[in-house]
Design a protein around this motif. Structure first.
Motif, PDB file in Angstrom:
ATOM      1  N   ASP A   1     -19.336  60.184  32.497  1.00  0.00           N
ATOM      2  CA  ASP A   1     -19.732  58.913  33.037  1.00  0.00           C
ATOM      3  C   ASP A   1     -20.353  57.915  32.172  1.00  0.00           C
ATOM      4  O   ASP A   1     -19.844  56.881  31.861  1.00  0.00           O
ATOM      5  N   LEU A   2     -21.272  58.266  31.120  1.00  0.00           N
ATOM      6  CA  LEU A   2     -21.769  57.454  30.210  1.00  0.00           C
ATOM      7  C   LEU A   2     -20.936  57.176  29.013  1.00  0.00           C
ATOM      8  O   LEU A   2     -20.860  56.165  28.419  1.00  0.00           O
ATOM      9  N   THR A   3     -20.248  58.322  28.569  1.00  0.00           N
ATOM     10  CA  THR A   3     -19.351  57.952  27.157  1.00  0.00           C
ATOM     11  C   THR A   3     -17.869  57.500  27.518  1.00  0.00           C
ATOM     12  O   THR A   3     -17.658  56.600  26.892  1.00  0.00           O
ATOM     13  N   LEU A   4     -17.416  57.970  28.724  1.00  0.00           N
ATOM     14  CA  LEU A   4     -16.054  57.175  28.878  1.00  0.00           C
ATOM     15  C   LEU A   4     -16.087  56.213  29.700  1.00  0.00           C
ATOM     16  O   LEU A   4     -15.550  55.029  29.596  1.00  0.00           O
ATOM     17  N   THR A   5     -16.805  56.304  31.039  1.00  0.00           N
ATOM     18  CA  THR A   5     -16.713  55.267  32.174  1.00  0.00           C
ATOM     19  C   THR A   5     -17.665  54.290  31.899  1.00  0.00           C
ATOM     20  O   THR A   5     -17.322  53.048  32.245  1.00  0.00           O
ATOM     21  N   GLY A   6     -18.639  54.446  31.091  1.00  0.00           N
ATOM     22  CA  GLY A   6     -19.530  53.357  30.387  1.00  0.00           C
ATOM     23  C   GLY A   6     -18.688  52.658  29.592  1.00  0.00           C
ATOM     24  O   GLY A   6     -18.898  51.337  29.643  1.00  0.00           O
ATOM     25  N   ALA A   7     -18.006  53.165  28.803  1.00  0.00           N
ATOM     26  CA  ALA A   7     -17.427  52.075  27.937  1.00  0.00           C
ATOM     27  C   ALA A   7     -16.203  51.307  28.797  1.00  0.00           C
ATOM     28  O   ALA A   7     -15.789  50.278  28.396  1.00  0.00           O
ATOM     29  N   PHE A   8     -15.535  51.629  29.645  1.00  0.00           N
ATOM     30  CA  PHE A   8     -14.797  51.216  30.622  1.00  0.00           C
ATOM     31  C   PHE A   8     -15.597  50.088  31.154  1.00  0.00           C
ATOM     32  O   PHE A   8     -14.951  48.787  31.209  1.00  0.00           O
ATOM     33  N   ARG A   9     -16.814  50.292  31.759  1.00  0.00           N
ATOM     34  CA  ARG A   9     -17.561  49.273  32.404  1.00  0.00           C
ATOM     35  C   ARG A   9     -17.852  48.126  31.422  1.00  0.00           C
ATOM     36  O   ARG A   9     -17.606  46.795  31.930  1.00  0.00           O
ATOM     37  N   CYS A  10     -18.146  48.316  30.246  1.00  0.00           N
ATOM     38  CA  CYS A  10     -18.542  47.401  29.311  1.00  0.00           C
ATOM     39  C   CYS A  10     -17.082  46.339  28.885  1.00  0.00           C
ATOM     40  O   CYS A  10     -17.326  45.555  28.871  1.00  0.00           O
ATOM     41  N   ALA A  11     -15.981  47.258  28.740  1.00  0.00           N
ATOM     42  CA  ALA A  11     -14.785  46.399  28.236  1.00  0.00           C
ATOM     43  C   ALA A  11     -14.357  45.623  29.388  1.00  0.00           C
ATOM     44  O   ALA A  11     -13.901  44.439  29.297  1.00  0.00           O
ATOM     45  N   ARG A  12     -14.530  46.097  30.807  1.00  0.00           N
ATOM     46  CA  ARG A  12     -14.276  45.370  31.828  1.00  0.00           C
ATOM     47  C   ARG A  12     -15.208  44.184  31.988  1.00  0.00           C
ATOM     48  O   ARG A  12     -14.253  42.996  32.084  1.00  0.00           O
ATOM     49  N   ALA A  13     -16.098  44.213  31.857  1.00  0.00           N
ATOM     50  CA  ALA A  13     -17.059  43.057  31.942  1.00  0.00           C
ATOM     51  C   ALA A  13     -16.795  42.150  30.685  1.00  0.00           C
ATOM     52  O   ALA A  13     -16.904  40.934  30.958  1.00  0.00           O
ATOM     53  N   ALA A  14     -16.547  42.527  29.603  1.00  0.00           N
ATOM     54  CA  ALA A  14     -16.536  41.730  28.439  1.00  0.00           C
ATOM     55  C   ALA A  14     -15.257  41.131  28.300  1.00  0.00           C
ATOM     56  O   ALA A  14     -14.889  40.164  27.498  1.00  0.00           O
ATOM     57  N   MET A  15     -14.006  41.626  28.885  1.00  0.00           N
ATOM     58  CA  MET A  15     -12.830  41.225  28.430  1.00  0.00           C
ATOM     59  C   MET A  15     -12.567  39.794  28.550  1.00  0.00           C
ATOM     60  O   MET A  15     -11.934  39.303  27.720  1.00  0.00           O
ATOM     61  N   PRO A  16     -12.897  39.044  29.667  1.00  0.00           N
ATOM     62  CA  PRO A  16     -12.733  37.746  29.824  1.00  0.00           C
ATOM     63  C   PRO A  16     -13.181  36.928  28.828  1.00  0.00           C
ATOM     64  O   PRO A  16     -12.767  35.886  28.425  1.00  0.00           O
ATOM     65  N   HIS A  17     -14.435  37.343  28.219  1.00  0.00           N
ATOM     66  CA  HIS A  17     -15.127  36.427  27.341  1.00  0.00           C
ATOM     67  C   HIS A  17     -14.546  36.736  25.861  1.00  0.00           C
ATOM     68  O   HIS A  17     -14.566  36.043  25.147  1.00  0.00           O
ATOM     69  N   LEU A  18     -14.103  37.937  25.740  1.00  0.00           N
ATOM     70  CA  LEU A  18     -13.658  38.323  24.361  1.00  0.00           C
ATOM     71  C   LEU A  18     -12.009  37.613  24.322  1.00  0.00           C
ATOM     72  O   LEU A  18     -11.772  37.086  23.405  1.00  0.00           O
ATOM     73  N   ALA A  19     -11.471  37.574  25.379  1.00  0.00           N
ATOM     74  CA  ALA A  19     -10.105  36.778  25.447  1.00  0.00           C
ATOM     75  C   ALA A  19     -10.304  35.194  25.026  1.00  0.00           C
ATOM     76  O   ALA A  19      -9.477  34.417  24.256  1.00  0.00           O
ATOM     77  N   ALA A  20     -11.493  34.612  25.642  1.00  0.00           N
ATOM     78  CA  ALA A  20     -11.759  33.375  25.475  1.00  0.00           C
ATOM     79  C   ALA A  20     -12.164  33.081  24.300  1.00  0.00           C
ATOM     80  O   ALA A  20     -12.081  31.852  23.697  1.00  0.00           O
ATOM     81  N   SER A  21     -12.560  33.952  23.354  1.00  0.00           N
ATOM     82  CA  SER A  21     -13.205  33.658  21.964  1.00  0.00           C
ATOM     83  C   SER A  21     -11.987  33.307  21.117  1.00  0.00           C
ATOM     84  O   SER A  21     -12.319  32.649  20.130  1.00  0.00           O
ATOM     85  N   GLY A  22     -10.919  34.110  21.523  1.00  0.00           N
ATOM     86  CA  GLY A  22      -9.837  33.703  20.519  1.00  0.00           C
ATOM     87  C   GLY A  22      -9.682  34.545  19.277  1.00  0.00           C
ATOM     88  O   GLY A  22      -8.919  34.741  18.378  1.00  0.00           O
ATOM     89  N   ARG A  23     -10.773  35.794  18.964  1.00  0.00           N
ATOM     90  CA  ARG A  23     -11.067  36.510  18.100  1.00  0.00           C
ATOM     91  C   ARG A  23     -11.463  37.670  18.636  1.00  0.00           C
ATOM     92  O   ARG A  23     -12.288  38.647  17.865  1.00  0.00           O
ATOM     93  N   GLY A  24     -11.330  38.205  19.804  1.00  0.00           N
ATOM     94  CA  GLY A  24     -11.995  39.206  20.510  1.00  0.00           C
ATOM     95  C   GLY A  24     -11.651  40.608  19.621  1.00  0.00           C
ATOM     96  O   GLY A  24     -10.432  40.751  19.598  1.00  0.00           O
ATOM     97  N   ALA A  25     -12.553  41.385  19.874  1.00  0.00           N
ATOM     98  CA  ALA A  25     -12.226  42.747  19.173  1.00  0.00           C
ATOM     99  C   ALA A  25     -13.296  43.675  20.042  1.00  0.00           C
ATOM    100  O   ALA A  25     -14.435  43.527  20.001  1.00  0.00           O
ATOM    101  N   ILE A  26     -12.682  45.043  20.188  1.00  0.00           N
ATOM    102  CA  ILE A  26     -13.697  46.151  20.677  1.00  0.00           C
ATOM    103  C   ILE A  26     -13.245  47.298  19.914  1.00  0.00           C
ATOM    104  O   ILE A  26     -12.197  47.638  19.452  1.00  0.00           O
ATOM    105  N   VAL A  27     -14.432  47.649  19.637  1.00  0.00           N
ATOM    106  CA  VAL A  27     -14.457  48.955  18.692  1.00  0.00           C
ATOM    107  C   VAL A  27     -15.312  50.002  19.339  1.00  0.00           C
ATOM    108  O   VAL A  27     -16.429  49.657  19.681  1.00  0.00           O
ATOM    109  N   SER A  28     -14.785  51.316  19.696  1.00  0.00           N
ATOM    110  CA  SER A  28     -15.261  52.248  20.356  1.00  0.00           C
ATOM    111  C   SER A  28     -15.661  53.416  19.433  1.00  0.00           C
ATOM    112  O   SER A  28     -14.993  53.608  18.484  1.00  0.00           O
ATOM    113  N   ILE A  29     -16.955  54.118  19.750  1.00  0.00           N
ATOM    114  CA  ILE A  29     -17.176  55.128  18.834  1.00  0.00           C
ATOM    115  C   ILE A  29     -16.748  56.509  19.363  1.00  0.00           C
ATOM    116  O   ILE A  29     -17.385  56.912  20.547  1.00  0.00           O
TER     117      ILE A  29
END
Length: 261
Positions: free
Chosen positions: A110-138
């Motif tokens: 939940d914290l390692t995998l689904t947590g990253a999913f939650r963050c990417a889901r919430a951030a995606m519209p804003h990352l797309a709007a920036s025109g230079r969005g990047a996600i890096v997961s550890i």
């Protein structure tokens, strides 16, 4: 270098260790960084030492908490350009697989995998709007090879898979998605077990375990425009442990000849 001038970045689990090193590196290159951590005091201590950093309490296991952190980053910085999924859980290993508790398995995933999913889901519209969005997961070398910890390893392997599928989905929206897979990194989590790190070091082809800054450098590259044509990859930052088995090679070679090291 100032590769992240006027960039807004959100890093999870950034109150210490690898996350803090990533925050320090991105801020040094001009980013405005939201240091999120489930421990508010830890986040505040880290932010005090990093110019351009702001602390925020965020539990990646809770969707509302994640959504609020992303919204706060956008409001505070004006945009969200970089998301680093660093928060994780690694419950203690058990001697026998059949003794693995359900709650340990559920927490790590939940914290390692689904947590990253939650963050990417919430951030995606804003990352797309920036025109230079990047996600890096550890991620971890545990997601690529057996180094123990069943639940943690399965979660990290799932994170590598999510990186690949999300990269294909996000690319048309101008968002790149990549993963860094560290080997053994000397963080405060090893306090009291330094002897373990000393024993591990000779097994790494480069002759040492990693440092948080080793991971931070790789994250900064993948999040920057220098990696503008790279997406969907897993980058091992592992001192060569996945590509070479030093102990086995030495065992097969036999004892050293007199005078050799």
């Amino acid at each position: 270098m100032r590769r992240f001038e006027d960039h807004g970045a959100l890093i999870t689990g950034a109150g210490q260790g690898i996350g803090e090193a990533i925050a320090r590196r991105l801020a040094a290159e001009g980013a405005r960084v939201l240091i999120t951590d489930v421990d508010g005091e830890r986040a505040a201590r880290a932010a005090e030492l990093i110019e351009g950093a702001v602390p925020y309490v965020c539990d990646v296991g809770d969707r509302a908490s994640v959504d609020a952190a992303v919204a706060y980053a956008v409001e505070r910085f004006g945009s969200l350009d970089v998301l680093v999924n660093n928060a994780y859980s690694c419950t203690p290993d058990v001697p026998l697989f059949e003794d693995e508790p359900d709650e340990h398995w559920a927490r790590d995933l939940d914290l390692t995998l689904t947590g990253a999913f939650r963050c990417a889901r919430a951030a995606m519209p804003h990352l797309a709007a920036s025109g230079r969005g990047a996600i890096v997961s550890i991620g971890s070398v545990n997601g690529e090879q057996d180094f123990g910890n069943h639940a943690y390893s399965a979660a990290k392997a799932g994170l590598a898979s999510l990186t690949r599928t999300l990269a294909g989905h996000a690319a048309p929206r101008g968002v790149r998605v990549n993963l860094v897979a560290p080997g053994t990194i000397h963080t405060d989590g090893w306090k009291g077990r330094e002897a373990n790190l000393e024993r591990a070091a000779p097994h790494y082809p480069v002759g040492r375990v990693g440092r948080p800054d080793d991971v931070a450098s790789a994250v900064a590259f993948l999040a920057s425009s220098d990696a503008g044509w790279i997406t969907g990859v897993t980058l091992p930052v592992d001192g060569g442990i996945l590509s070479a088995n030093v102990a086995l090679r030495q065992a097969l070679a036999g004892p050293p000849v007199s005078g050799e090291r």
